[in-house]
Design a protein around this motif. Structure first.
Motif, PDB file in Angstrom:
ATOM      1  N   GLY A   1       0.825  -1.203   0.000  1.00 33.33           N
ATOM      2  CA  GLY A   1       0.000   0.000   0.000  1.00 33.33           C
ATOM      3  C   GLY A   1       0.856   1.248   0.000  1.00 33.33           C
ATOM      4  O   GLY A   1       1.700   1.415   0.874  1.00 33.33           O
ATOM      5  N   PRO A   2       0.666   2.139  -0.959  1.00 30.92           N
ATOM      6  CA  PRO A   2       1.552   3.296  -1.093  1.00 30.92           C
ATOM      7  C   PRO A   2       1.185   4.490  -0.221  1.00 30.92           C
ATOM      8  O   PRO A   2       1.979   5.405  -0.101  1.00 30.92           O
ATOM      9  CB  PRO A   2       1.386   3.662  -2.572  1.00 30.92           C
ATOM     10  CG  PRO A   2      -0.035   3.275  -2.876  1.00 30.92           C
ATOM     11  CD  PRO A   2      -0.289   2.029  -2.065  1.00 30.92           C
ATOM     12  N   TRP A   3      -0.001   4.487   0.409  1.00 26.81           N
ATOM     13  CA  TRP A   3      -0.434   5.730   1.052  1.00 26.81           C
ATOM     14  C   TRP A   3       0.457   6.187   2.209  1.00 26.81           C
ATOM     15  O   TRP A   3       0.688   7.400   2.342  1.00 26.81           O
ATOM     16  CB  TRP A   3      -1.897   5.627   1.491  1.00 26.81           C
ATOM     17  CG  TRP A   3      -2.168   4.711   2.643  1.00 26.81           C
ATOM     18  CD1 TRP A   3      -2.563   3.418   2.598  1.00 26.81           C
ATOM     19  CD2 TRP A   3      -2.047   5.036   4.030  1.00 26.81           C
ATOM     20  NE1 TRP A   3      -2.701   2.894   3.860  1.00 26.81           N
ATOM     21  CE2 TRP A   3      -2.393   3.870   4.768  1.00 26.81           C
ATOM     22  CE3 TRP A   3      -1.691   6.186   4.730  1.00 26.81           C
ATOM     23  CZ2 TRP A   3      -2.373   3.836   6.159  1.00 26.81           C
ATOM     24  CZ3 TRP A   3      -1.680   6.153   6.123  1.00 26.81           C
ATOM     25  CH2 TRP A   3      -2.020   4.987   6.820  1.00 26.81           C
ATOM     26  N   PRO A   4       0.986   5.294   3.089  1.00 29.10           N
ATOM     27  CA  PRO A   4       1.861   5.816   4.147  1.00 29.10           C
ATOM     28  C   PRO A   4       3.119   6.480   3.591  1.00 29.10           C
ATOM     29  O   PRO A   4       3.575   7.503   4.102  1.00 29.10           O
ATOM     30  CB  PRO A   4       2.198   4.576   4.983  1.00 29.10           C
ATOM     31  CG  PRO A   4       1.093   3.622   4.697  1.00 29.10           C
ATOM     32  CD  PRO A   4       0.770   3.848   3.250  1.00 29.10           C
TER      33      PRO A   4
ATOM     34  N   ARG B   1       3.451   7.915   0.596  1.00 30.51           N
ATOM     35  CA  ARG B   1       3.082   9.181  -0.034  1.00 30.51           C
ATOM     36  C   ARG B   1       2.722  10.237   1.002  1.00 30.51           C
ATOM     37  O   ARG B   1       3.075  11.410   0.850  1.00 30.51           O
ATOM     38  CB  ARG B   1       1.916   8.948  -0.997  1.00 30.51           C
ATOM     39  CG  ARG B   1       2.302   8.100  -2.211  1.00 30.51           C
ATOM     40  CD  ARG B   1       1.105   7.793  -3.082  1.00 30.51           C
ATOM     41  NE  ARG B   1       1.486   6.968  -4.232  1.00 30.51           N
ATOM     42  CZ  ARG B   1       0.629   6.418  -5.079  1.00 30.51           C
ATOM     43  NH1 ARG B   1      -0.687   6.585  -4.888  1.00 30.51           N
ATOM     44  NH2 ARG B   1       1.061   5.689  -6.088  1.00 30.51           N
ATOM     45  N   LEU B   2       2.014   9.827   2.049  1.00 23.68           N
ATOM     46  CA  LEU B   2       1.649  10.771   3.108  1.00 23.68           C
ATOM     47  C   LEU B   2       2.891  11.295   3.809  1.00 23.68           C
ATOM     48  O   LEU B   2       2.995  12.495   4.105  1.00 23.68           O
ATOM     49  CB  LEU B   2       0.717  10.087   4.109  1.00 23.68           C
ATOM     50  CG  LEU B   2       0.237  10.953   5.286  1.00 23.68           C
ATOM     51  CD1 LEU B   2      -0.529  12.170   4.776  1.00 23.68           C
ATOM     52  CD2 LEU B   2      -0.630  10.128   6.228  1.00 23.68           C
ATOM     53  N   THR B   3       3.847  10.411   4.084  1.00 25.15           N
ATOM     54  CA  THR B   3       5.080  10.822   4.757  1.00 25.15           C
ATOM     55  C   THR B   3       5.888  11.778   3.888  1.00 25.15           C
ATOM     56  O   THR B   3       6.412  12.790   4.383  1.00 25.15           O
ATOM     57  CB  THR B   3       5.932   9.587   5.108  1.00 25.15           C
ATOM     58  OG1 THR B   3       5.159   8.700   5.913  1.00 25.15           O
ATOM     59  CG2 THR B   3       7.185   9.992   5.870  1.00 25.15           C
TER      60      THR B   3
ATOM     61  N   HIS C   1       9.019   2.511  -1.925  1.00 20.86           N
ATOM     62  CA  HIS C   1       7.940   1.971  -2.742  1.00 20.86           C
ATOM     63  C   HIS C   1       8.472   1.310  -4.019  1.00 20.86           C
ATOM     64  O   HIS C   1       7.688   0.904  -4.867  1.00 20.86           O
ATOM     65  CB  HIS C   1       6.953   3.091  -3.089  1.00 20.86           C
ATOM     66  CG  HIS C   1       5.664   2.599  -3.684  1.00 20.86           C
ATOM     67  ND1 HIS C   1       4.914   1.597  -3.104  1.00 20.86           N
ATOM     68  CD2 HIS C   1       4.989   2.963  -4.800  1.00 20.86           C
ATOM     69  CE1 HIS C   1       3.856   1.374  -3.837  1.00 20.86           C
ATOM     70  NE2 HIS C   1       3.865   2.181  -4.871  1.00 20.86           N
TER      71      HIS C   1
ATOM     72  N   GLN D   1       5.830  -0.701   8.096  1.00 23.10           N
ATOM     73  CA  GLN D   1       5.173  -1.281   6.930  1.00 23.10           C
ATOM     74  C   GLN D   1       6.174  -1.997   6.021  1.00 23.10           C
ATOM     75  O   GLN D   1       5.849  -3.011   5.402  1.00 23.10           O
ATOM     76  CB  GLN D   1       4.446  -0.196   6.138  1.00 23.10           C
ATOM     77  CG  GLN D   1       3.629  -0.745   4.970  1.00 23.10           C
ATOM     78  CD  GLN D   1       3.150   0.333   4.041  1.00 23.10           C
ATOM     79  OE1 GLN D   1       3.929   1.192   3.633  1.00 23.10           O
ATOM     80  NE2 GLN D   1       1.882   0.315   3.708  1.00 23.10           N
TER      81      GLN D   1
END
Length: 212
Positions: A21-24, A26-28, A83, A173
C-alpha cells in the motif's frame, strides 16, 4: 534490532516486493515536504516563528535552515524509494537505520518539548533555557518567550510528533514479519526513552537545551 534481517523483512525469499500500500509512503513524503517549506522560508530570510534572539544571528539561522531543508529533501526521497523494488535488494540496515533515527529524534523532541514548554507556561521557567536577546528589555523578551512556547506547543512539537510517527509507520510497513515488526516498535520506544531520559538528566544538571 538483530531480528530485522533480510529474511525477517521478506517472508518469501527470492521474490521482490513493493511496500504494502503506497499511502503511508506518499503521506510521509507529502508531510515532509510541507514541513520543509517552513525551513525554506526561514532559510530565505523569513522571520515569522523565529525568536528575537535568533533574529539577531540571521546568518546562522539561514545557514542552519538550508542544511535542515536539504536533509529533509533527502529524507523525502529516501522514503519515496521504499515503494520501489530495489529497496528490498539492499541490506535492511541501510534502509531502516535512517528511518529509525529520524523517528526517534522527532518523537523524542516532541515529547520533551511538550513537557518542558508546558512546564514553562505553568510558571517553571527554568524548564526551558531560552537564549537571551541583546538590547531587548525584560518585558519584551518575556513576551517573546511566552509566544514561542505557545507556538511550539500548538504547531512545531505536533509537527515533530507527526513526522516521527509517519517515519515509524513506513519503517513498520516495510518490515514483513510480525516478530520483526515487534522488534522495530520496541527499539523505537527504547530509543525515544533513552533520548528523553538523557535530556532530563541534562536539565537536572542545569544544562538546558532550548527546544523550538
Amino acid at each position: 534490532m538483530a531480528a530485522l534481517d533480510k529474511r525477517a523483512l521478506d517472508p518469501a525469499p527470492g521474490k521482490a516486493h513493493v511496500a504494502e500500500g503506497p499511502w503511508p509512503v506518499r503521506l510521509t513524503v507529502a508531510f515532509t515536504l510541507l514541513y520543509m517549506s517552513i525551513h525554506v522560508y526561514w532559510a530565505v530570510g523569513g522571520t515569522w516563528g523565529v525568536p528575537l534572539a535568533a533574529q539577531q544571528n540571521a546568518d546562522a539561522v539561514r545557514n542552519a535552515n538550508w542544511v535542515v531543508s536539504v536533509i529533509m529533501l533527502i529524507g523525502a526521497a529516501w522514503v519515496l524509494a521504499l515503494h520501489h523494488r530495489f529497496a528490498r535488494r539492499v541490506s535492511a540496515w541501510v534502509v531502516l537505520t535512517p528511518l529509525w533515527g529520524g523517528a526517534v529524534i522527532c518523537v523524542s523532541h516532541a515529547v520533551f518539548g511538550f513537557v518542558t514548554k508546558s512546564l514553562y507556561l505553568a510558571g517553571v521557567h527554568d524548564a526551558v533555557d531560552f537564549p537571551k536577546a541583546a538590547g531587548v528589555d525584560a518585558t519584551t523578551l518575556a513576551h517573546d518567550h511566552h509566544v514561542s512556547a505557545v507556538r511550539d506547543l500548538w504547531l512545531f512539537e505536533p509537527s515533530f510528533l507527526i513526522q516521527g510517527l509517519l517515519l515509524a509507520l513506513v519503517g513498520w510497513q516495510f518490515i514483513r514479519t510480525a516478530a520483526a515488526r515487534r522488534t522495530w516498535s520496541l527499539s523505537l520506544l527504547l530509543g525515544i526513552a533513552a533520548v528523553d531520559v538523557f535530556g532530563l538528566l541534562l536539565s537536572l544538571g542545569n544544562m538546558h537545551v532550548a527546544l523550538g
